[in-house]
Design an enzyme around this catalytic site. Structure first.
Site: not given
Length: 394
Positions: A139, A147-148, A172-173, A374-375
């Site tokens: 993804f 990022g954020s 960062w995949i 993921e946050g």
């Protein structure tokens, strides 16, 4: 001094949550638990040390129906309910966050967007081989400077005579260097964010594994570079339009993470408790000391609270009532709590806690990443703050 009673309580079932599970949910959980006990835990420390993802386990994960497990059976998936899906990810992360992350990306971030935003032809083409583990997906949303703030992504998609041309870099995949296809998010010429299914063997597509990690070392993490990558028109997911579509995928993944982190917490608490009951210092088991008991009770409290949160999310999800802010609450609490439990377990284990013969240090290191991706904890705090107050502090 011997304990006054034999250990009779299961720390993972302190609130008797097993009584709320169906026979099928318990059976699935226990099946995955046995798989992890036999095929993951004996080797996880060495995989982590070598920075190696155990690719040989992919056929076993598929055989057990663990890839995209909550998607419909007509596309080759297991079609399980949301609580069963959560229990699967819990048990996989009890083994290692990297194993759970692989399954989570394959299901929530690759199969889910194809199922939700794709055409029927795209579903039929891609979902069955992904469920069988014959194809691996990744993804591509995060970028070196996005990022954020995913809305800051710079990857571009330009229409061509026969499809699209993609240019950009993703960072960062998970699963990046072993993926056969990537869900790539890019801006079109109107500046609209769109999702594409991109086969990774297309000219101009390259993946570069990140090998310097001190966390998530059992996970394949890569940089993706797209330089003039040409894809046909049917690579476009027609309903994957706008940042909202990408964030919907993240909500699915965050739901699974809220469950997965509980598995790491369980492993650490069980290990710390077993060690404390047998480790003798100054003539008594350290479990007989008030300081150690206080730490263990705090760990149990965090785990039990996280279980209640995750279970309730699963109910809401299956009822169609789940909101992304509720998922933020559970991701924020469960992962940070699991990280605190892992740190406490490491301290109880003393010097042994820094070795890979035990699991606490590995889980603690991994959870540093899970707490970020993921946050981040802070981003979910702001999401919830906006929900509570009506003011966006972003």
């Amino acid at each position: 001094m011997q304990p006054t009673t034999q250990l009779t309580v299961r720390v993972d079932n302190f609130l008797l949550l097993d009584e709320l599970l169906t026979d099928e949910q318990r059976l699935t959980r226990d099946t995955v638990r046995r798989f992890v006990d036999r095929e993951v835990l004996p080797h996880a420390g060495q995989w982590w040390l070598r920075g190696e993802f155990p690719r040989h386990l992919i056929p076993r994960l598929a055989e057990l129906g663990l890839l995209g497990a909550n998607l419909p059976a007509e596309y080759g998936a297991a079609g399980v309910d949301s609580i069963t899906y959560g229990l699967i990810l819990q048990e996989l992360e009890r083994g290692d966050s990297g194993i759970r992350s692989f399954a989570s990306v394959q299901g929530a971030l690759v199969m889910y967007p194809i199922f939700t935003f794709g055409t029927e032809a795209q579903r039929r083409r891609w979902l069955p081989p992904l469920a069988r583990g014959e194809l691996i997906g990744c993804f591509g949303l995060t970028e070196p400077t996005a990022g954020s703030d995913p809305g800051a992504l710079q990857t571009r998609a330009r229409r061509t005579a026969d499809g699209w041309e993609l240019n950009g870099t993703k960072m960062w995949i998970t699963n990046g260097s072993m993926a056969h296809l990537a869900i790539i998010w890019a801006r079109d010429e109107t500046d609209e964010i769109r999702g594409f299914v991109v086969e990774t063997d297309r000219p101009g597509f390259s993946a570069h594994e990140i090998t310097t990690k001190a966390s998530m070392r059992v996970s394949d993490t890569s940089e993706l570079v797209l330089e003039g990558v040409r894809v046909p028109e049917d690579a476009l997911l027609p309903e994957a339009v706008g940042l909202r579509a990408a964030l919907m995928c993240l909500t699915q993944a965050r739901y699974g993470i809220a469950w997965g982190a509980l598995g790491a917490a369980m492993a650490c608490l069980e290990e710390a408790l077993a060690y404390a009951r047998t480790r003798v210092a100054f003539g008594r088991p350290i479990a007989d000391r008030q300081l150690i008991q206080a730490r263990l009770v705090d760990m149990l409290e965090g785990l039990a609270t996280g279980q209640l949160l995750a279970y309730r999310l699963g109910q809401l999800k299956d009822q169609g009532k789940l909101r992304y802010t509720q998922v933020s609450l559970a991701k924020r609490y469960n992962v940070r709590t699991a990280l605190q439990i892992a740190r406490a377990a490491r301290s109880i284990l003393g010097a042994y806690g820094i070795t890979l013969e035990y699991h606490a240090m590995r889980h603690a290191a991994n959870l540093e990443t899970v707490d970020t991706y993921e946050g981040t904890y802070d981003i979910h705090t702001l999401i919830l703050g906006r929900e509570l107050t009506g003011f966006s502090a972003f």
